[in-house]
Design a protein around this motif. Structure first.
Motif, PDB file in Angstrom:
ATOM      1  N   SER A 139      55.053 112.912  60.692  1.00  0.00           N
ATOM      2  CA  SER A 139      54.334 112.425  59.523  1.00  0.00           C
ATOM      3  C   SER A 139      54.092 113.582  58.554  1.00  0.00           C
ATOM      4  O   SER A 139      54.433 114.731  58.833  1.00  0.00           O
ATOM      5  CB  SER A 139      53.010 111.785  59.922  1.00  0.00           C
ATOM      6  OG  SER A 139      52.138 112.767  60.441  1.00  0.00           O
ATOM      7  N   ARG A 145      47.421 110.752  55.275  1.00  0.00           N
ATOM      8  CA  ARG A 145      48.650 110.922  56.059  1.00  0.00           C
ATOM      9  C   ARG A 145      49.694 109.925  55.571  1.00  0.00           C
ATOM     10  O   ARG A 145      49.379 108.783  55.226  1.00  0.00           O
ATOM     11  CB  ARG A 145      48.379 110.681  57.547  1.00  0.00           C
ATOM     12  CG  ARG A 145      47.481 111.687  58.190  1.00  0.00           C
ATOM     13  CD  ARG A 145      48.101 113.071  58.272  1.00  0.00           C
ATOM     14  NE  ARG A 145      49.151 113.171  59.266  1.00  0.00           N
ATOM     15  CZ  ARG A 145      48.944 113.501  60.537  1.00  0.00           C
ATOM     16  NH1 ARG A 145      47.715 113.759  60.980  1.00  0.00           N
ATOM     17  NH2 ARG A 145      49.966 113.597  61.383  1.00  0.00           N
ATOM     18  N   SER A 179      53.052 108.111  56.957  1.00  0.00           N
ATOM     19  CA  SER A 179      53.929 107.797  58.081  1.00  0.00           C
ATOM     20  C   SER A 179      55.111 106.994  57.560  1.00  0.00           C
ATOM     21  O   SER A 179      55.024 106.338  56.511  1.00  0.00           O
ATOM     22  CB  SER A 179      53.171 106.982  59.138  1.00  0.00           C
ATOM     23  OG  SER A 179      51.995 107.645  59.547  1.00  0.00           O
ATOM     24  N   ALA A 187      47.974 109.980  62.248  1.00  0.00           N
ATOM     25  CA  ALA A 187      49.011 109.108  61.717  1.00  0.00           C
ATOM     26  C   ALA A 187      48.895 107.715  62.324  1.00  0.00           C
ATOM     27  O   ALA A 187      48.528 107.548  63.484  1.00  0.00           O
ATOM     28  CB  ALA A 187      50.390 109.689  62.018  1.00  0.00           C
TER      29      ALA A 187
END
Length: 890
Positions: free
Chosen positions: A239, A251, A253, A332
């Motif tokens: 990530s 974050r 992803s 993540a």
């Protein structure tokens, strides 16, 4: 027993609850939205030139290698409400000379009808909380025809149509990718992004999908800011961590195994700074790495801009899907692998629109309603512009040229916006316009009343409104004048909101705007009534080239232009303010005297329209039975400009009907009103049959007595003049064969009916009020007719269309005009939509769902969409028309 479904039940009220949570300040659903502009280059904000030519100061070619100062742009983009972190679509077909990072179009100088985006894209769906958004972009297999579009539009004259991308061979044989971008929020700061590309062609083709995530450059302009430089960093779990001092930690992803390409959102000094050996990477690093094959232009680990590089070879009809997830926090989270989260938001959006569309039984009209709403929501944009800083320049950049001290907007140094605003069109008009925004707020009020109210309040705040009381017009010249429709929009939004709140009106909102508009009304009276006659000179008033010449700057030798529309707009303004004051007076009697003030001001303007300064001369032409502008020439001669245009229809809008029950509840206002009418009989004569009363003993306030209104409507409803198959034209078709000519002071002026694109260079030639149908003006006409009907009732009949032998009530005529306007977008007997024009819709049959466009204006003969192609701002008034038709049906 009935077997239960494994799928959770859809919460039909989910979107309404999100809107309410946002309004109450409980949950920040508006933290992330489609606020990313579609064009930041070529704007006044980014113009730091000596000559003030914004289009040349920062071009489309410059945009990929120069850092923006005030905002960012992208395709199908999303960002936070401060524009700090941005997410958008980027593509490459392996054959273009540059990455497709932003939409392309010709500038005002390059286009034969002004600036114009040259792309195919559609806003397919959206809800007000932005919990679900859907966008469609069509990307050719072959090289994007940049050069052909530029050269051909440059070559063509104003008498020729624009050369569009669909006029090239870019989409021949359906050789293109249909790329949809969907956003679905799992929470206020947790967003799923799903990109699906389908090869619509008959042959295999390469496609690179490069979703981009980047921070706006906030560190390159002043000392010390670099210490707060944000970062994007690749993590060991696959990530990306996004750190920003203000926004916090996010974050990113994603699925698959894309190549991570990092660079810095900074200007490339090798191109723009004369430093050929400067160390990178820079803003154009993704383009250099992917298109030019230069791996040194990017980093694999960190930066302030990131591209996720996915490569596909798609067979004919095949598709590819990639999924991302951007969310707050340090851990993540999984992407929406099976589409459950996105599917839930789609179902909730369906439920939201089912309730909004109650009574709209026709599926085609439901589709129009929903896509118009989508365009309105997608057209929200973060607008950052601090005029004082812009004029002075930034410490870390070279000092601006001295000419900038007197640049446009130099007298608006107080202006400092960093707000989400409803834009007319995020490519052609990626900046607010005051009167556009007022119209936007009516359809917005159907979707999200609190956002609509917030927009109207915002423009009256101290960082927008000039200290002298003027509302800013638009970015290119804040000091210009738009029609004063803010009070009208405020009261209409108040009424729409009151209906949705079960009869409880938001008086705090109404009062808040009203107090600021008292200052604005005074500015109009003091600044735009040059001779103190209650006759106004607002300049072009948003109607651009409708006049014989630029009314803001009459040619040398001409005197003061007394404007029929400017004066009528002010009469309407006075009545709007009176109506707001009356509503407030029902709850606080201190407003009764204020209502009386606006009542008397209206009568003064009505008198001036008929008899300017007691000279027996007004703006009504008794011979032609129409309102015209007049020029007060040097030496005292009055020169009427006999152009039968929308200018002469604006007096219809100044109408208010007072219910006797209101007069009973407001005795002080009633007494003052009756005193004026009894003791100023010459003013009383201006008010139609005041003592007789109308339907239900209502009282009428209007610039038009019965005879003049009938005369005006006779022209307006004549199909050889104003009435087109799709609404009321902005100029009488009579001027097609009989153009208006004026020879004066050694110059010749002419106005001719042009049903489509402008043939005049006035105001850049990128809009046309010399024939086409404009939705906002038609909306005001429909509304005025309905208000007149509440007074005159069913016994008052007008021939419709003129010469047909059929007479209808004013309400029925309003219904008929509504249907003509709705008919712009609905399918006719041949299955075509007039707004699409007569040309066959190439590759439309390959779309999974028919995509609509809501243009700026429409051909006065055929209904074909013209001007800005995504101006769902005021053309979204189609929502209110459809909503009204549904209410009538019920």
């Amino acid at each position: 027993m009935t077997e239960r479904s494994a799928e959770p039940a859809i919460d039909r009220w989910a979107e309404r609850r999100r809107i309410a949570e946002q309004a109450r300040g409980e949950r920040a659903w508006s933290l992330w939205g489609p606020y990313l502009s579609e064009r930041q280059w070529g704007t006044v904000r980014e113009d730091y030139s000596r000559d003030g030519n914004a289009w040349r100061s920062l071009t489309h070619e410059d945009a990929r290698s120069r850092a923006y100062r005030w905002g960012e742009d992208g395709i199908a983009g999303l960002c936070d409400d401060h524009g700090l972190l941005n997410l958008s679509l980027c593509l490459w077909n392996g054959r273009d000379r540059i990455l497709k990072e932003r939409l392309y179009g010709v500038t005002n100088e390059e286009g034969n009808h002004g600036e114009d985006v040259k792309e195919v894209y559609h806003y397919l769906d959206a809800v007000p909380s932005h919990a679900y958004l859907k966008f469609l972009y069509k990307y050719p297999h072959g090289p994007f025809p940049y050069d052909e579009l530029l050269q051909e539009n440059w070559r063509r004259g104003r008498g020729e149509p624009e050369h569009e991308i669909e006029d090239t061979d870019a989409f021949d044989a359906d050789r293109f990718f249909a790329v949809t971008v969907e956003y679905a929020k799992a929470d206020v700061d947790d967003i799923h992004m799903v990109v699906t590309a389908v090869n619509r062609g008959a042959e295999a083709a390469d496609l690179h999908l490069v979703p981009q995530l980047w921070f706006r450059n906030t560190w390159g302009w002043k000392d010390g800011a670099v210490a707060w430089r944000p970062s994007l960093e690749a993590g060991p779990d696959g990530s990306v961590t996004c750190r920003h001092a203000r926004l916090g930690t996010y974050r990113l992803s994603f699925d698959g195994a894309p190549e991570l390409l990092f660079c810095e959102n900074e200007t490339n000094p090798r191109i723009h700074g004369g430093r050929p050996n400067a160390a990178g990477p820079f803003k154009d690093g993704l383009n250099a790495a992917i298109v030019d094959g230069d791996p040194s232009a990017v980093s694999a680990t960190s930066g302030t801009k990131l591209g996720l590089h996915y490569r596909f070879r798609l067979e004919a009809g095949a598709s590819a899907t990639i999924r991302l997830r951007l969310h707050a926090g340090t851990r993540a989270r999984a992407v929406d692998g099976d589409g459950t989260a996105t599917g839930r938001r789609v179902a909730e959006a369906d439920a939201f629109y089912e309730m909004l569309q109650d009574g709209i039984l026709c599926p085609d009209r439901q589709r129009i309603f929903r896509q118009a709403a989508a365009g309105l929501i997608w057209s929200k944009q973060l607008y950052r512009y601090d005029v004082r800083t812009w004029l002075a320049g930034d410490p870390l950049l070279p000092a601006p040229p001295a000419e900038r001290r007197e640049a446009r907007n130099a007298t608006w140094r107080h202006f400092a916006s960093a707000d989400v605003l409803s834009m007319p069109d995020k490519w052609e008009y990626p900046w607010f316009a005051a009167w556009d925004l007022a119209f936007h707020c009516l359809p917005l009020a159907l979707l999200d009343p609190d956002f609509a109210k917030g927009q109207l309040l915002l423009l009256t705040r101290e960082w927008y409104m000039h200290p002298n009381g003027q509302l800013p017009a638009y970015e290119w010249e804040f000091g210009d004048t738009n029609p004063p429709v803010h009070a009208w929009a405020t009261f209409r939004v108040f009424e729409i909101d009151r209906d949705r709140r079960g009869g409880r009106g938001d008086l705090a909102f109404l009062e808040g705007v009203f107090h600021k508009l008292l200052i604005n009304f005074t500015w109009w009276v003091n600044r735009k009534d040059a001779q103190g006659r209650n006759v106004f000179q607002g300049g072009f008033l948003g109607l651009d080239n409708v006049g014989v010449f630029d009314r803001s700057r009459p040619p040398p030798g001409f005197g003061v232009v007394h404007q029929a529309d400017g004066t009528a707009w002010m009469a309407m303004y006075a009545l709007n303010m009176m109506r707001i004051a009356l509503e407030l007076a029902l709850h606080n009697d201190v407003y009764e005297s204020t209502a009386s003030k606006f009542f008397e001001h209206f009568l003064g303007i009505a008198e001036a329209m008929t008899d300017m300064g007691g000279e027996g001369v007004g703006l009504w032409d008794e011979e032609d039975q129409f309102y015209y502008d007049e020029v007060d020439m040097p030496g005292g001669q009055m020169l009427p400009l006999r152009v039968r245009s929308m200018v002469g229809l604006v007096p219809l809008f100044a109408v208010e009907v007072i219910d006797p029950k209101m007069l009973q509840r407001l005795p002080d206002f009633a007494r003052r009103m009756n005193w004026v009418l009894e003791n100023r009989p010459h003013l009383a004569q201006l008010v139609s049959r005041w003592n007789e009363g109308g339907e239900g003993d209502r009282k009428l306030l209007s610039l038009l007595r019965g005879h003049r209104m009938k005369a005006l409507l006779t022209r307006m409803l004549d199909e050889t003049e104003f009435l087109s198959p799709y609404g009321v034209r902005s100029l009488s078709k009579a001027h097609k064969d009989a153009p208006f000519h004026l020879d004066a002071f050694g110059a010749s002026f002419s106005v001719r009916y042009d049903p489509a694109d402008s043939t005049s260079n006035m105001f850049g030639g990128n809009s046309n009020w010399r024939g086409p149908v404009w939705m906002p003006m038609n909306y005001l006409i429909v509304e005025a007719l309905r208000r007149f009907h509440t007074y005159y009732g069913d016994d008052f009949l007008i021939e419709y269309p003129t010469g047909s032998g059929t007479s209808l009530t004013l309400d029925a005529i309003a219904d008929a005009l509504e249907e003509r306007l709705i008919g712009l977008f609905t399918k006719d007997a041949d299955g075509r939509r007039p707004a699409f024009g007569n040309a066959p819709r190439r590759h439309a049959e390959t779309d999974p769902e028919e995509a609509l466009l809501f243009h700026e204006f429409f051909d006065g003969d055929t209904g074909r969409g013209l001007g800005a192609s995504h101006q769902t701002g005021w053309t979204a008034l189609i929502l209110n028309l459809l909503h009204h038709r549904a209410k009538r049906a019920n």
